[in-house]
Design an enzyme around this catalytic site. Structure first.
Site, PDB file in Angstrom:
ATOM      1  N   GLU A 160       0.829  -1.204   0.000  1.00  0.00           N
ATOM      2  CA  GLU A 160       0.000   0.000   0.000  1.00  0.00           C
ATOM      3  C   GLU A 160       0.862   1.250   0.000  1.00  0.00           C
ATOM      4  O   GLU A 160       2.030   1.206   0.386  1.00  0.00           O
ATOM      5  CB  GLU A 160      -0.945   0.005   1.208  1.00  0.00           C
ATOM      6  CG  GLU A 160      -0.244   0.121   2.541  1.00  0.00           C
ATOM      7  CD  GLU A 160      -1.174   0.037   3.739  1.00  0.00           C
ATOM      8  OE1 GLU A 160      -2.385  -0.234   3.573  1.00  0.00           O
ATOM      9  OE2 GLU A 160      -0.690   0.242   4.863  1.00  0.00           O
ATOM     10  N   LYS A 169      -5.551   8.877   8.517  1.00  0.00           N
ATOM     11  CA  LYS A 169      -4.509   8.283   7.680  1.00  0.00           C
ATOM     12  C   LYS A 169      -5.208   7.411   6.643  1.00  0.00           C
ATOM     13  O   LYS A 169      -6.082   6.613   6.980  1.00  0.00           O
ATOM     14  CB  LYS A 169      -3.564   7.438   8.526  1.00  0.00           C
ATOM     15  CG  LYS A 169      -2.446   6.781   7.756  1.00  0.00           C
ATOM     16  CD  LYS A 169      -1.570   6.026   8.739  1.00  0.00           C
ATOM     17  CE  LYS A 169      -0.444   5.313   8.082  1.00  0.00           C
ATOM     18  NZ  LYS A 169       0.397   4.634   9.085  1.00  0.00           N
TER      19      LYS A 169
END
Length: 176
Positions: A90, A102
């Site tokens: 990711e 986030k």
């Protein structure tokens, strides 16, 4: 220079909002933690939660590798799971200290490997009181048309387990 930075920010934000505005499905987990939100955010905002989860979930996570970056926006993180399982990579696309949010976009592995076209992981650390907060973990995803019959889904259990580990760790160190 300022115009170039503004243009780049606008393009990145537009791409992010374009992905977010698609009809995405969501899996969500929420957990209350009896620690101030700022303390929880310090663990989540960079690489801390990934490293702590890897230490505690040795039967699930084989390794965590930072392929690029230092935990801020643009960081690319690869989780490799125990043998017999796969890996997940990711990129952190949002780290917002004011909102305590986030967001990471899946690049490969995870539900992308079983038919999803997009996977976005989001953490919100929401203040409840001065001494407590909620860890909200959300996975947004979309399934490729040719895989819709299989109904592939990401697994929220790893994020829920990481939140439980964070809660245990933070409450024990905060109340010590």
């Amino acid at each position: 220079m300022l115009k170039q930075v503004s243009l780049i920010f606008f393009l990145l934000f537009s791409c992010y909002m374009g992905v977010e505005s698609q009809k995405l499905k969501h899996l969500t987990d929420e957990l209350e933690v009896n620690v101030p939100a700022n303390n929880v955010w310090e663990l989540y905002r960079h690489l801390g939660i990934s490293m702590l989860a890897a230490q505690e979930l040795i039967n699930v996570i084989q390794s965590v590798e930072v392929l690029k970056g230092d935990g801020g926006v643009g960081t690319i993180l690869k989780l490799t799971f125990v043998p017999g399982n796969s890996s997940y990579t990711e990129r952190f696309i949002v780290v917002d200290d004011q909102k305590r949010v986030k967001v990471a976009k899946g690049l490969e592995g995870g539900c992308l490997a079983i038919g999803c076209s997009v996977q976005i992981v989001r953490f919100d650390i929401m203040e409840k009181t001065n001494a407590s907060c909620i860890i909200k973990s959300d996975i947004a995803y979309d399934v490729k048309k040719e895989f819709e019959a299989n109904d592939p889904k990401p697994n929220i259990q790893l994020l829920a387990a990481a939140a439980q580990i964070a809660k245990r760790h933070l409450e024990s160190t905060h109340n010590a």
